[in-house]
Design a protein around this motif. Structure first.
Motif, PDB file in Angstrom:
ATOM      1  N   PHE A  76      47.424  48.341  44.001  1.00  0.00           N
ATOM      2  CA  PHE A  76      46.153  48.948  43.226  1.00  0.00           C
ATOM      3  C   PHE A  76      44.921  48.046  43.476  1.00  0.00           C
ATOM      4  N   GLY A  77      45.277  46.968  44.078  1.00  0.00           N
ATOM      5  CA  GLY A  77      43.956  46.340  44.282  1.00  0.00           C
ATOM      6  C   GLY A  77      43.178  45.720  43.192  1.00  0.00           C
ATOM      7  N   GLY A  78      41.966  45.754  43.118  1.00  0.00           N
ATOM      8  CA  GLY A  78      41.278  45.213  42.003  1.00  0.00           C
ATOM      9  C   GLY A  78      41.387  45.955  40.935  1.00  0.00           C
ATOM     10  N   TYR A  79      41.950  47.430  40.973  1.00  0.00           N
ATOM     11  CA  TYR A  79      41.822  48.316  39.956  1.00  0.00           C
ATOM     12  C   TYR A  79      43.344  48.004  39.068  1.00  0.00           C
ATOM     13  N   GLY A  80      44.131  47.232  39.892  1.00  0.00           N
ATOM     14  CA  GLY A  80      45.387  46.663  39.018  1.00  0.00           C
ATOM     15  C   GLY A  80      45.344  45.852  37.908  1.00  0.00           C
ATOM     16  N   TYR A  81      43.926  45.225  37.978  1.00  0.00           N
ATOM     17  CA  TYR A  81      43.513  44.149  37.095  1.00  0.00           C
ATOM     18  C   TYR A  81      42.926  44.702  36.158  1.00  0.00           C
ATOM     19  N   ILE A  82      42.555  46.161  36.146  1.00  0.00           N
ATOM     20  CA  ILE A  82      41.735  46.554  35.083  1.00  0.00           C
ATOM     21  C   ILE A  82      42.396  47.239  33.969  1.00  0.00           C
ATOM     22  N   LYS A  83      42.396  47.141  32.873  1.00  0.00           N
ATOM     23  CA  LYS A  83      42.904  47.841  31.886  1.00  0.00           C
ATOM     24  C   LYS A  83      43.035  49.107  31.712  1.00  0.00           C
ATOM     25  N   GLU A  84      41.920  49.893  32.398  1.00  0.00           N
ATOM     26  CA  GLU A  84      41.833  51.519  32.482  1.00  0.00           C
ATOM     27  C   GLU A  84      43.185  51.765  33.147  1.00  0.00           C
ATOM     28  N   TYR A  85      43.832  51.015  34.091  1.00  0.00           N
ATOM     29  CA  TYR A  85      44.982  51.332  34.876  1.00  0.00           C
ATOM     30  C   TYR A  85      46.058  50.909  34.392  1.00  0.00           C
ATOM     31  N   PRO A  86      47.389  51.518  34.474  1.00  0.00           N
ATOM     32  CA  PRO A  86      48.568  51.162  33.461  1.00  0.00           C
ATOM     33  C   PRO A  86      49.153  49.992  34.063  1.00  0.00           C
ATOM     34  N   VAL A  87      49.043  49.445  35.368  1.00  0.00           N
ATOM     35  CA  VAL A  87      50.112  48.435  35.967  1.00  0.00           C
ATOM     36  C   VAL A  87      49.714  46.974  35.356  1.00  0.00           C
ATOM     37  N   GLU A  88      48.638  46.723  34.995  1.00  0.00           N
ATOM     38  CA  GLU A  88      48.320  45.437  34.293  1.00  0.00           C
ATOM     39  C   GLU A  88      49.214  45.494  32.877  1.00  0.00           C
ATOM     40  N   ARG A  89      49.422  46.430  32.329  1.00  0.00           N
ATOM     41  CA  ARG A  89      50.213  46.377  31.155  1.00  0.00           C
ATOM     42  C   ARG A  89      51.671  46.360  31.489  1.00  0.00           C
ATOM     43  N   PHE A  90      52.165  46.965  32.289  1.00  0.00           N
ATOM     44  CA  PHE A  90      53.403  46.926  32.744  1.00  0.00           C
ATOM     45  C   PHE A  90      53.863  45.524  33.237  1.00  0.00           C
ATOM     46  N   TYR A  91      52.970  44.720  33.758  1.00  0.00           N
ATOM     47  CA  TYR A  91      53.178  43.262  34.235  1.00  0.00           C
ATOM     48  C   TYR A  91      53.441  42.319  33.034  1.00  0.00           C
ATOM     49  N   ARG A  92      52.416  42.801  32.106  1.00  0.00           N
ATOM     50  CA  ARG A  92      52.223  41.835  30.791  1.00  0.00           C
ATOM     51  C   ARG A  92      53.454  42.055  29.875  1.00  0.00           C
ATOM     52  N   ASP A  93      53.904  43.170  29.834  1.00  0.00           N
ATOM     53  CA  ASP A  93      55.160  43.664  29.061  1.00  0.00           C
ATOM     54  C   ASP A  93      56.495  43.265  29.687  1.00  0.00           C
ATOM     55  N   VAL A  94      56.527  43.287  30.976  1.00  0.00           N
ATOM     56  CA  VAL A  94      57.716  42.768  31.525  1.00  0.00           C
ATOM     57  C   VAL A  94      58.095  41.399  31.658  1.00  0.00           C
ATOM     58  N   ARG A  95      56.932  40.870  31.797  1.00  0.00           N
ATOM     59  CA  ARG A  95      56.932  39.087  31.930  1.00  0.00           C
ATOM     60  C   ARG A  95      57.779  38.530  30.987  1.00  0.00           C
ATOM     61  N   VAL A  96      57.904  38.986  29.838  1.00  0.00           N
ATOM     62  CA  VAL A  96      58.701  38.255  28.663  1.00  0.00           C
ATOM     63  C   VAL A  96      60.229  38.253  28.892  1.00  0.00           C
ATOM     64  N   THR A  97      60.430  39.469  29.859  1.00  0.00           N
ATOM     65  CA  THR A  97      61.990  39.545  29.926  1.00  0.00           C
ATOM     66  C   THR A  97      62.623  38.555  30.646  1.00  0.00           C
ATOM     67  N   LYS A  98      61.978  37.695  31.405  1.00  0.00           N
ATOM     68  CA  LYS A  98      62.608  36.594  31.902  1.00  0.00           C
ATOM     69  C   LYS A  98      62.695  35.540  31.065  1.00  0.00           C
ATOM     70  N   LEU A  99      62.188  35.708  29.850  1.00  0.00           N
ATOM     71  CA  LEU A  99      62.175  34.308  28.942  1.00  0.00           C
ATOM     72  C   LEU A  99      63.023  34.719  27.647  1.00  0.00           C
ATOM     73  N   TYR A 100      62.889  35.841  27.080  1.00  0.00           N
ATOM     74  CA  TYR A 100      63.753  35.985  25.758  1.00  0.00           C
ATOM     75  C   TYR A 100      65.230  36.456  26.117  1.00  0.00           C
ATOM     76  N   GLU A 101      66.029  36.301  25.020  1.00  0.00           N
ATOM     77  CA  GLU A 101      67.660  36.405  24.991  1.00  0.00           C
ATOM     78  C   GLU A 101      68.133  35.528  26.167  1.00  0.00           C
ATOM     79  N   GLY A 102      67.447  34.411  26.288  1.00  0.00           N
ATOM     80  CA  GLY A 102      67.899  33.509  27.269  1.00  0.00           C
ATOM     81  C   GLY A 102      67.048  33.679  28.740  1.00  0.00           C
ATOM     82  N   THR A 103      66.550  32.414  29.059  1.00  0.00           N
ATOM     83  CA  THR A 103      65.652  32.439  30.288  1.00  0.00           C
ATOM     84  C   THR A 103      66.454  32.690  31.383  1.00  0.00           C
ATOM     85  N   SER A 104      65.610  33.066  32.662  1.00  0.00           N
ATOM     86  CA  SER A 104      66.634  33.126  33.911  1.00  0.00           C
ATOM     87  C   SER A 104      67.230  32.001  34.284  1.00  0.00           C
ATOM     88  N   GLU A 105      66.934  30.602  33.961  1.00  0.00           N
ATOM     89  CA  GLU A 105      67.530  29.459  34.165  1.00  0.00           C
ATOM     90  C   GLU A 105      68.852  29.463  33.327  1.00  0.00           C
TER      91      GLU A 105
END
Ligand SMILES: Cc1cc2nc3c(=O)[nH]c(=O)nc-3n(C[C@H](O)[C@H](O)[C@H](O)COP(=O)(O)OP(=O)(O)OC[C@H]3O[C@@H](n4cnc5c(N)ncnc54)[C@H](O)[C@@H]3O)c2cc1C
Length: 382
Positions: A337-366
């Protein structure tokens, strides 16, 4: 990208997709600044979402593991906050259905099934014990026919709404896992204090609170299984929860990839659509391949669980691979998405913020890697 589903599994997927689109999507914008509204939780509950994994004989949906996984995935495509709220509640409901006495089921499981407890919570993590969960310090002291619980829990998902809290606490001086027992604590119990909501990077509508237990008197009948079995109960719950987190991450990343696929056909640079650049095509191909592989690992864990076989390693592999892949995919879609990817009007920054925790909770990747390696080193079948 779909693995083949039975007719019944397909029906559950269609039902989940329809529900997510019609009942959850209208809330998504609000969910960026507000917690999930109780009305939506009531709707989820009345439609059976909170007890999908509970056997039909106990009033639940009786879904097989793969059906539940695809439902969580569909919900996550629309709103990951809603998906994790449902997933954690089902994890507790499933634990009660599996390990609870008839009386515990009648009182606590049925409160989840009926919706009188809108959600349920899993209370393992403490300030000084996260990955090393067996080092927890919350104490449960036995006094004739009840226990007195004292301690602090953090990161309690669903805490703002839950009527039922599964609390792991130490019942003996034995250090580590052996000294831990599991208790069902009710919301209105004297001495149970619901603390502040965490201000999170993503999953903004999901409730995450601190919890303090100050001389909370819990009847002996609220202990799940025997004294000393609490850690085992928690780990079994997490085996199941890890399939849900893997499914959650997959759904979010699929939504990100779908957004990326739409965008590359519209956006033009250098007189061509982005979709015509091979570098962009490779990103899309890598993303789809990783998510397909994640889907298969999830299906494998679901299959072992359905057959009643040990699925600890398979669940950890599914969570490890799915969440790492999904996070990479969401990150790459921001790049597309380029710069638009960083802007909240577009959905992908939310997907990244939402998905990031999945590597942490219920046991981290490590920690997933430790679980997998431990199983391999003890000589388990490959
Ligand atoms: C939004 C959210 C919701 C949550 N919901 C719940 C919930 O409902 N119930 C609940 O009980 N908990 C919940 N948690 C807690 C979550 O499970 C923990 O955050 C997680 O297990 C990691 O623990 P920690 O944060 O203390 O990190 P730490 O254990 O301090 O780890 C820090 C880093 O060190 C690494 N590390 C630790 N030990 C090792 C090791 N032996 N080898 C290699 N690396 C290692 C970790 O992988 C991590 O990268 C939630 C957390 C979040 C963020």
């Amino acid at each position: 990208m779909r693995i083949s589903l039975s007719d019944e599994q397909q029906q559950f997927q269609d039902w989940a997709k329809k529900f997510a689109e019609s009942c959850v999507k209208p809330h998504v914008e609000r969910h960026q600044t507000e917690r999930i509204q109780p009305e939506l939780l009531k709707e989820l509950s009345s439609q059976g979402w909170m007890a999908l994994t509970v056997p039909e004989t106990e009033g639940g949906g009786g879904l097989d593991p793969l059906s539940f996984s695809v439902c969580i995935r569909e919900l996550s495509r629309v709103c990951a906050s809603t998906a994790i709220t449902v997933a954690v509640t089902n994890m507790i409901a499933e634990t009660l259905a599996r390990d609870g006495t008839a009386a515990q089921k009648k009182k606590f499981l049925s409160s989840i099934v009926s919706g009188s407890s809108l959600t349920a919570s899993f209370c393992l993590t403490e300030n000084s014990s996260g990955s090393d969960a067996a080092a927890l310090r919350t104490r449960a002291e036995k006094k004739s026919r009840h226990y007195v619980l004292n301690g602090e829990k953090i990161y309690v998902t669903n805490g703002a709404y839950s009527g039922v809290f599964l609390v792991m606490a130490r019942t003996s001086e034995t250090p580590g896992a052996q000294g831990i027992s599991a208790f069902i604590v009710e919301r209105d119990q004297k001495g149970l204090h619901l603390g502040k909501e965490e201000d999170k990077m993503g999953l903004t509508a999901s409730s995450t609170i601190q919890l303090s237990l100050d001389q909370v008197e819990v009847p002996e009948e609220n202990r799940l299984l025997e004294e000393g079995e609490g850690f085992k109960i928690a780990m079994r719950s997490l085996d199941s929860g890890r399939i849900s987190v893997a499914s959650q991450s997959l759904g979010t990343a699929e939504a990100a990839l779908a957004a990326g696929l739409r965008y590359v056909k519209e956006r033009e640079q250098f007189g061509k659509t982005l979709s015509e650049f091979q570098a962009i095509q490779w990103k899309l191909a890598n993303a789809a391949t990783e998510l397909s592989a994640a889907e298969l690992l999830i299906a494998k864990a679901c299959d072992l669980k359905r057959k009643g076989r040990s699925y600890t390693r398979a669940a950890s592999m599914a969570k490890l691979f799915a969440t790492e892949s999904a996070t990479r995919v969401c990150n790459e879609m921001i790049q597309i998405f380029g710069g638009y990817g960083y802007i909240k009007e577009y959905p992908v920054e939310r997907f990244y913020r939402d998905v990031r925790v999945t590597k942490l909770y219920e046991g981290t990747s490590e920690i997933q890697r430790l679980v997998i390696a431990k199983d391999l080193l003890k000589g388990a079948e490959l």
